[in-house]
Design an enzyme around this catalytic site. Sequence first.
Site, PDB file in Angstrom:
ATOM      1  N   GLY A  53     -24.830  11.638 -10.457  1.00 42.69           N
ATOM      2  CA  GLY A  53     -24.806  10.284  -9.925  1.00 42.69           C
ATOM      3  C   GLY A  53     -24.833  10.322  -8.412  1.00 42.69           C
ATOM      4  O   GLY A  53     -25.059  11.376  -7.796  1.00 42.69           O
TER       5      GLY A  53
ATOM      6  N   GLY B 215     -22.451  16.612 -12.198  1.00 39.51           N
ATOM      7  CA  GLY B 215     -22.621  15.172 -12.095  1.00 39.51           C
ATOM      8  C   GLY B 215     -23.731  14.815 -11.139  1.00 39.51           C
ATOM      9  O   GLY B 215     -23.665  15.144  -9.954  1.00 39.51           O
TER      10      GLY B 215
ATOM     11  N   GLY C  48      -7.916   2.823   1.982  1.00 33.87           N
ATOM     12  CA  GLY C  48      -8.194   3.358   0.659  1.00 33.87           C
ATOM     13  C   GLY C  48      -9.128   4.553   0.635  1.00 33.87           C
ATOM     14  O   GLY C  48      -9.396   5.208   1.649  1.00 33.87           O
TER      15      GLY C  48
ATOM     16  N   GLU D 206     -26.545  17.748 -14.452  1.00 32.46           N
ATOM     17  CA  GLU D 206     -26.345  16.379 -14.922  1.00 32.46           C
ATOM     18  C   GLU D 206     -26.591  16.323 -16.425  1.00 32.46           C
ATOM     19  O   GLU D 206     -27.626  16.801 -16.906  1.00 32.46           O
ATOM     20  CB  GLU D 206     -27.285  15.413 -14.200  1.00 32.46           C
ATOM     21  CG  GLU D 206     -27.431  14.033 -14.813  1.00 32.46           C
ATOM     22  CD  GLU D 206     -26.112  13.295 -14.963  1.00 32.46           C
ATOM     23  OE1 GLU D 206     -25.909  12.668 -16.022  1.00 32.46           O
ATOM     24  OE2 GLU D 206     -25.275  13.344 -14.028  1.00 32.46           O
TER      25      GLU D 206
ATOM     26  N   ARG E  36     -15.265   8.066 -11.804  1.00 38.16           N
ATOM     27  CA  ARG E  36     -13.929   7.718 -11.338  1.00 38.16           C
ATOM     28  C   ARG E  36     -13.234   6.845 -12.374  1.00 38.16           C
ATOM     29  O   ARG E  36     -13.882   6.118 -13.123  1.00 38.16           O
ATOM     30  CB  ARG E  36     -13.998   6.996  -9.985  1.00 38.16           C
ATOM     31  CG  ARG E  36     -14.623   7.867  -8.887  1.00 38.16           C
ATOM     32  CD  ARG E  36     -14.593   7.162  -7.544  1.00 38.16           C
ATOM     33  NE  ARG E  36     -13.246   6.965  -7.050  1.00 38.16           N
ATOM     34  CZ  ARG E  36     -12.555   7.862  -6.349  1.00 38.16           C
ATOM     35  NH1 ARG E  36     -13.107   9.031  -6.047  1.00 38.16           N
ATOM     36  NH2 ARG E  36     -11.328   7.602  -5.931  1.00 38.16           N
TER      37      ARG E  36
ATOM     38  N   GLU F 102       0.857  -1.192   0.000  1.00 40.36           N
ATOM     39  CA  GLU F 102       0.000   0.000   0.000  1.00 40.36           C
ATOM     40  C   GLU F 102       0.891   1.238   0.000  1.00 40.36           C
ATOM     41  O   GLU F 102       1.747   1.404   0.865  1.00 40.36           O
ATOM     42  CB  GLU F 102      -0.915   0.001   1.219  1.00 40.36           C
ATOM     43  CG  GLU F 102      -1.666   1.290   1.461  1.00 40.36           C
ATOM     44  CD  GLU F 102      -2.468   1.759   0.259  1.00 40.36           C
ATOM     45  OE1 GLU F 102      -2.311   2.935  -0.124  1.00 40.36           O
ATOM     46  OE2 GLU F 102      -3.241   0.954  -0.307  1.00 40.36           O
TER      47      GLU F 102
ATOM     48  N   CYS G 172     -12.344   4.763   0.217  1.00 40.53           N
ATOM     49  CA  CYS G 172     -13.598   4.640   0.972  1.00 40.53           C
ATOM     50  C   CYS G 172     -13.432   5.119   2.404  1.00 40.53           C
ATOM     51  O   CYS G 172     -14.240   5.899   2.911  1.00 40.53           O
ATOM     52  CB  CYS G 172     -14.079   3.202   0.949  1.00 40.53           C
ATOM     53  SG  CYS G 172     -15.629   2.941   1.837  1.00 40.53           S
TER      54      CYS G 172
ATOM     55  N   HIS H 220     -45.330  -2.952  12.785  1.00 36.49           N
ATOM     56  CA  HIS H 220     -46.188  -1.773  12.599  1.00 36.49           C
ATOM     57  C   HIS H 220     -46.099  -0.899  13.854  1.00 36.49           C
ATOM     58  O   HIS H 220     -46.196  -1.413  14.980  1.00 36.49           O
ATOM     59  CB  HIS H 220     -47.636  -2.206  12.389  1.00 36.49           C
ATOM     60  CG  HIS H 220     -48.610  -1.063  12.404  1.00 36.49           C
ATOM     61  ND1 HIS H 220     -48.789  -0.235  11.321  1.00 36.49           N
ATOM     62  CD2 HIS H 220     -49.449  -0.601  13.388  1.00 36.49           C
ATOM     63  CE1 HIS H 220     -49.705   0.671  11.623  1.00 36.49           C
ATOM     64  NE2 HIS H 220     -50.115   0.478  12.870  1.00 36.49           N
TER      65      HIS H 220
END
Length: 468
Positions: free
Chosen positions: A181, A179, A41, A202, A271, A35, A43, A446
Amino acid sequence: MTLSEADVIVIGGGTGGYSTALRAAALGLRVVLAERDRVGGTCLHRGCVPSKAMLHAAELVDGIAEARERWGVASTLDSIDWPALVATRDDIVSRNHRGVVDHLAHAGVEVAYGSARLTGPRSVVVEGYGEVRARRGIVLATGSRPRTLPGLVPDGRRVVTSDDALFAPGLPGSVLVLGGGAIGVEYASFHRSLGAEVTLVEAADRLVPLEDPEVSRHLTRGLKRRGVDVRAGARLVETELVTDGVRATVRTARGEIRTVEAERLLVAVGRAPVTDGLGLAAAGLTADERGHVAPADWSRLETAVPGIHVVGDLLPPPSLGLAHASFAEGLLVAETLAGLATAPVDYAAVPRVTYSSPQTAAVGLTEEEARNRGHEVTVNTMPLTAVAKGMVHGRGGMVKVVAERGGRVLGVHLVGPQVSEMIAESQLIVGWDAEPSDVARHIHAHPTLSEAVGETFLSLAGRGLHQR
């Protein structure tokens, strides 16, 4: 253990890489994980975890306004202590990072911090460590970086990407997001919650264009209700950096030219896989035109070079470029290298979530995809406000189920508050090829939002109660 030899060499310590390493080590394999930055990383350090921490803070801000405007609670928002917010976010990231590092150490994974490149089909050079040979295989897990557009050079202040948007200085008063997304929508939602004027552009004719059109409609309606200026079917013509931000020219869906000025421009147009310096050619590999390294065998995620496997963002579709899909890919590859019998990743059963306000969550096929694949389908859609808990939340939303006529469930699509926490059962429904009648036999609590999911399946099974 020395680095000169290992059973498995993993290049990249993000979600796909470290999950491969942990599972392989648990199966008794000797693992070297290379690494060049920090394990976890994108995320953990720049994406999923810090952004969801910030979106949680945004939820709290939205709750103050709802308490005042809807529930008669005399609440006000005096200010946002940006350094305190950032400190909490960074503490969450730091604790997660320490956890991953400790987990790898406890599992016996040797982490080599440095850039790595392939020197052959079974060998890797790690900067500062030398060459390492793999007895069983090499796993490529180098991740991705944000794409940008020609002429847009991120500077971390006026022009930012999803990697640095959360770390730009202070809170902007206005933001232009390019963008629509999941990433763009989440950042637009976050900045709007914290008081910024937001324009969301977009190029496709709707937001989250890979999702069901009804999801897009409900999401767009919710964002517009919150004051986000949504411009679908629009394109950026040109941009100009000015002293206090950017000035952009946008062509709308109707062909009109509009000038948008904002303190910050966020580029969220996708990406790109990271392969620079990886030495693919030395191992007999090539990337496709978009930079992906495709497996020759998807059931093993193994490339055309035996023993070299790929996980995470390096994979082309149908892989989804999602952290939780990377975990599954890492498990699959580790077990394959250990000689276990494995089942391929079922990408159709991988949930897709956008953590905006409103949230979206889906698994399986959209109605259009199902019809295009030749399925004769039956569809049922139910608003969340048709159940009591949906009225309590008062933020709209819906449940949509797509099923084969007389057969299994093909897709489930949700929009509304906290639907990210509601998608898990639908993942099982789609993944286990359940039919509506199978689901209708089970009782939902419920009052809950998930009750709307149960009611939708009851109606499809011909046993509807509250849906006309």
